[in-house]
Design a protein around this motif. Structure first.
Motif, mmCIF file in Angstrom:
data_model
loop_
_atom_site.group_PDB
_atom_site.id
_atom_site.type_symbol
_atom_site.label_atom_id
_atom_site.label_comp_id
_atom_site.label_asym_id
_atom_site.label_seq_id
_atom_site.Cartn_x
_atom_site.Cartn_y
_atom_site.Cartn_z
ATOM 1 N N VAL A 183 0.867 -1.180 0.000
ATOM 2 C CA VAL A 183 0.000 0.000 0.000
ATOM 3 C C VAL A 183 0.905 1.232 0.000
ATOM 4 C CG1 VAL A 183 -1.818 1.257 1.210
ATOM 5 C CG2 VAL A 183 -1.753 -1.239 1.332
ATOM 6 N N PHE A 184 0.495 2.248 -0.767
ATOM 7 C CA PHE A 184 1.338 3.427 -0.922
ATOM 8 C C PHE A 184 0.658 4.674 -0.343
ATOM 9 C CE2 PHE A 184 2.668 0.390 -4.056
ATOM 10 C CZ PHE A 184 4.045 0.518 -4.100
ATOM 11 N N ARG A 185 1.483 5.666 -0.025
ATOM 12 C CA ARG A 185 0.960 6.944 0.462
ATOM 13 C C ARG A 185 1.679 8.092 -0.249
ATOM 14 N NH1 ARG A 185 3.370 6.947 6.694
ATOM 15 N NH2 ARG A 185 5.226 5.721 6.232
ATOM 16 N N ASP A 186 1.090 9.277 -0.121
ATOM 17 C CA ASP A 186 1.625 10.451 -0.804
ATOM 18 C C ASP A 186 2.801 11.044 -0.035
ATOM 19 O OD1 ASP A 186 -0.424 10.029 -2.559
ATOM 20 O OD2 ASP A 186 -1.650 11.718 -1.873
ATOM 21 N N VAL A 187 3.605 11.802 -0.760
ATOM 22 C CA VAL A 187 4.813 12.411 -0.207
ATOM 23 C C VAL A 187 4.828 13.898 -0.524
ATOM 24 C CG1 VAL A 187 7.338 12.515 -0.468
ATOM 25 C CG2 VAL A 187 6.188 10.298 -0.325
#
Length: 202
Positions: A183-187
């Motif tokens: 799962v990915f998240r914003d930076v």
């Protein structure tokens, strides 16, 4: 300050020390029990793990040794610079800061850091970042130094802005979620370039 030829960046020097703002930035020693113990505590700290998901998780002494050796290999081949943040007077370890993914052609790199929990709130991260950025954008010959942090990490946002790294935008799905690799998240992306004015750090 050392005169730098902008068209011929120097490779990182593993023996280099940086001094200023009450800090001494020096190399890590994998043979030192104190150094390995500090590295292990830094990378197993719950706050670190909330905001970072390394490709190889550090859970124990052997993992810490492997992680430190990997950093040392990057220093040796010129792709990163790794500094142990210490108190200038006591010599005690306060954390780590690194200039990573160094591209000597485009003269760009990414900076990252962690601070041991017992010394947070003392401006260590800001002082270490200011010192490292000055070196990277002069002696190392970089033109651009980037800093990315997970969306919502307000402390890192404030530190970046304080040290002359303005917010440039949001990178969607650019890093793993905490403790996940599916799962990915914003930076948030911040950056400073060599021509930017030097910030004033207390």
């Amino acid at each position: 300050m050392t005169d730098v030829k902008r068209n011929s960046p120097a490779p990182p020097d593993s023996s280099r020390e940086l001094h200023g703002h009450g800090l001494r930035l020096c190399s890590w020693d994998v043979r030192s029990r104190e150094h390995v113990e500090a590295w292990l505590r830094g990378l197993t700290d719950p706050d670190f793990r909330q905001w970072n998901t390394p490709l190889k998780t550090v859970d124990n002494w052997e993992d810490a040794l492997a992680s430190m050796r990997s950093k040392a290999a990057g220093v040796a081949n010129g792709t990163n610079a790794s500094f142990r943040i210490t108190d200038a007077e006591s010599g005690g370890t306060l954390g780590h800061i690194g200039v990573n993914e160094i591209d000597h052609v485009l003269r760009v790199a990414r900076v990252g850091y962690w601070i041991l929990p017992e010394v947070r709130g003392r401006g260590v991260a800001s002082r270490a970042l200011a010192l490292t950025a000055r070196w990277a954008l002069t002696d190392l010959g970089l033109n651009r130094l980037e800093l990315g942090h997970a969306l919502g990490h307000e402390a890192s946002c404030r530190i970046a802005e304080r040290c002359g790294f303005p917010f440039e935008g949001t990178l969607r799905g650019a890093m793993f979620e905490a403790g996940r690799k599916d799962v990915f998240r914003d930076v948030h992306l911040h950056a400073r370039i060599a021509s930017d004015p030097e910030p004033e750090i207390p």
